[in-house]
Design an enzyme around this catalytic site. Structure first.
Site, PDB file in Angstrom:
ATOM      1  CE  LYS A   3      -2.466  29.182  16.594  1.00  0.00           C
ATOM      2  NZ  LYS A   3      -3.251  27.971  16.491  1.00  0.00           N
ATOM      3  CD  GLN A  37      -6.938  31.875   7.125  1.00  0.00           C
ATOM      4  OE1 GLN A  37      -6.799  32.062   8.324  1.00  0.00           O
ATOM      5  NE2 GLN A  37      -7.670  30.916   6.615  1.00  0.00           N
TER       6      GLN A  37
END
Lengths: 389, 389
Positions: B238, B338
């Site tokens: 996603k 991240q």
């Protein structure tokens, strides 16, 4: 023999889709270049750079016509300017799209017929086509909405079935194989050439492929599934789910909750199709096509039902509840939320109750309770979801 | 014998899920009342009504401990206040959740182990559990993210497989049957009790049902599918699609286009699972669960990847392009996007290329070109979609 295409309808969506059909009919040897577009004839004139029509219900003076009064038939304007100045102003139509006020002329010899008219036009218009279109002609409905039987089990009726029924042979056998085109398609965006997708629901793959070829362009990606009922029902059911999404927004709920409502809605749309059209070939993959998840997402983030439901919930929270028709009138500039929108939620509930399957539709039921039975919007999450253990 | 539950992890999501587990362990005879929660021990103190930790990397003065300096172990604070004052402040944890700094104590005799730790903790922590948990214990990973083989075919590796591998018997056979819990779950919203859904991906239905029973509450609706790989990969993939959704937003594209990108993304997520984990039981219905469409929608409308991609596209349009790490630093208050987020899009592309299946992933490929190869954001719609006729 190239396919002879007729476009029956020329409103906002009809004119938008004409931009795709025209390009393909012109470029591809599979199709006859000329595409007739049936136009409900109106009279128009330009005033201060804006095209206008006579006031609704107005008649020309005794013994005069609108042409005498300085108006021009809309068909003539479309054919001269290659623009539908009333319903899709500012967009050039391909020059091979020929506006025509007579539906019989329009479909004369047609082998592929695209229907995009308000569904109250079906009964007066479709019978006039009788005997004109080619034997073995196929049809494709772009008409959104749904009808319901008025009594008994209140079963939902597909518009594509109504269309087909209007064109039955005397022995009752269908004369036209009907497909549908549905998807996340805001007409003006499609007409401007913004990238969009759409889904053909068909009964026969070979016909689905013909429709893909007619509609598909670089900016309009069309795929076929052999599932007419699933594709068409998605386009109606999404308006029910959008009410739930709007309640979430109005209550200020976060992304988790709204995503859950949309997802549960998608599953109930799927279940509704299987419960009421289990005899057709409802396909699970239909719900991952543009007509399913994509149209639902667009409607739950941007549609009119979402907006009105948002306001409905906010008004209740503020202690000033308002009726749906008041909200519609105030927020949509007099443009109706349309019977087939909030009305669909009511009809869907009637059909579910008549069939005795209320427990299988906890979200649809809760949306109905909030919208029409006085339940608080906060109860949207009080669905009696099935237990999974 | 009631199930003995251990929760390994106590960050934001771990503490949030403790609110559900604690309630069920307490209310339901199937579970032992007490649930140990493993906490990476830190030292905290209250200053002006806010709980703080020593500066990162700081050490107590020579010969002193943090306790000598007026700090308290986090586990002690959690057990006294029933609140994770650092990672989930303001939310009361059920009193049967017992914080424990020693993982071996935590899992001693455990029959159900819930993992919710950063995945770089796997290697140092999991081996310490060896021989402590009960024979036949089952596990459930809530860890989002994905690893990739560093060479050869760069295959994606499931975190749940890594976990299982860390707990293998000497003969290499798995000792723990692993499930996963994934879904549209913003931790703080779940902790507050906003309605949300989640999906258990399991290999054995009976274990899936046990996990549903442990996690499911009135405000947290959990369903199981027998598809670990599909559920877990959705949670990673996603983040790739969200970049595409963010480009659409940054370009000012309308609902049609964004819905199309999300939908095509969902289909490519499904295809990715089948291409790389075709040997597992990838189920189509997984993508209609919370871990699929719902989590994707939340991430494409509200997530951090979407936001950064929006800014990335806007900066290019303004003639002031910025690198990802700059955008991240500026927009996310120093909080990194991240490695597993923009990094996932890069690793996914490497895996797709190594497998020789680039043509099957036109959207993922185009997102990669825009994000990392200098293609213009407008080319997002120049995907080489499959022809459907």
């Amino acid at each position: 023999m190239p396919e002879k295409v007729a476009l029956i309808g020329s409103g906002n969506w009809g004119s938008a889709i004409a931009t795709k059909i025209g390009v393909n009919a012109s470029a591809c040897a599979d199709f006859d270049d000329k595409v007739y577009m049936w136009v409900f004839e109106e009279y128009v004139k330009e005033e201060d750079g804006k095209w206008v029509r006579p006031a609704r219900g107005a008649k020309p003076p005794e013994g005069k016509t609108w042409v005498d009064e300085g108006y021009t038939p809309l068909t003539q304007v479309i054919n001269e300017k290659h623009e539908n100045v009333i319903y899709l102003p500012g967009i050039e139509l391909p020059h091979n799209i020929v506006a025509c006020p007579d539906v019989a002329t329009c479909v004369d010899g047609a082998t592929m017929m695209v229907f995009v008219i308000p569904h109250n036009f079906l009964a007066p218009i479709v019978p006039k086509m009788e005997g004109k279109f080619a034997k073995g002609a196929i049809g494709c409905s772009l008409i959104k909405g749904i009808e319901f039987e008025k009594e008994g089990d209140m079963k939902p009726i597909l518009i594509s079935d109504l269309l087909q029924a209007e064109m039955k042979k005397s022995d009752g056998a269908p004369v036209v194989d009907m497909s549908v085109l549905m998807g996340a398609n805001v007409a003006n965006e499609v007409a401007k050439g913004d990238f969009a997708e759409a889904t053909i629901g068909c009964t026969k793959p070979e016909n689905g492929l013909k429709w893909c070829k007619l509609f598909n362009t670089k900016d309009f990606a069309v795929q076929a599934v052999t599932d007419v009922a699933g594709a068409e029902l998605c386009g109606a059911m999404k308006n029910v789910v959008a009410l739930g999404a709007g309640f979430c927004d109005g209550l200020g709920y976060g992304g988790n909750t709204k995503a859950a409502i949309i997802r549960i809605g998608l599953k109930e749309m799927q279940k509704f199709c299987k419960v009421f059209y289990g005899d057709r070939q409802i396909k699970d993959e239909t719900f991952l096509e543009s007509c399913g998840v994509a149209d639902l997402v667009t409607t739950c983030f941007g549609g009119r039902n979402r907006k009105c439901a948002d306001i409905f919930a906010k008004n209740i929270a503020a202690g000033t509840p308002k009726a749906w028709d008041v909200i519609e009138a105030e927020e949509l500039n007099g443009q109706k939320l349309q019977g087939e929108r909030t009305g669909t939620a009511q009809d869907v509930m009637k059909a579910i109750k008549a069939k005795g399957v209320v427990d299988a539709f906890p979200l649809f039921s809760q949306i109905h309770k909030i919208a029409f039975e006085g339940a608080k919007p906060e109860t949207i999450i009080d669905m009696k979801l099935e237990k999974y253990y």
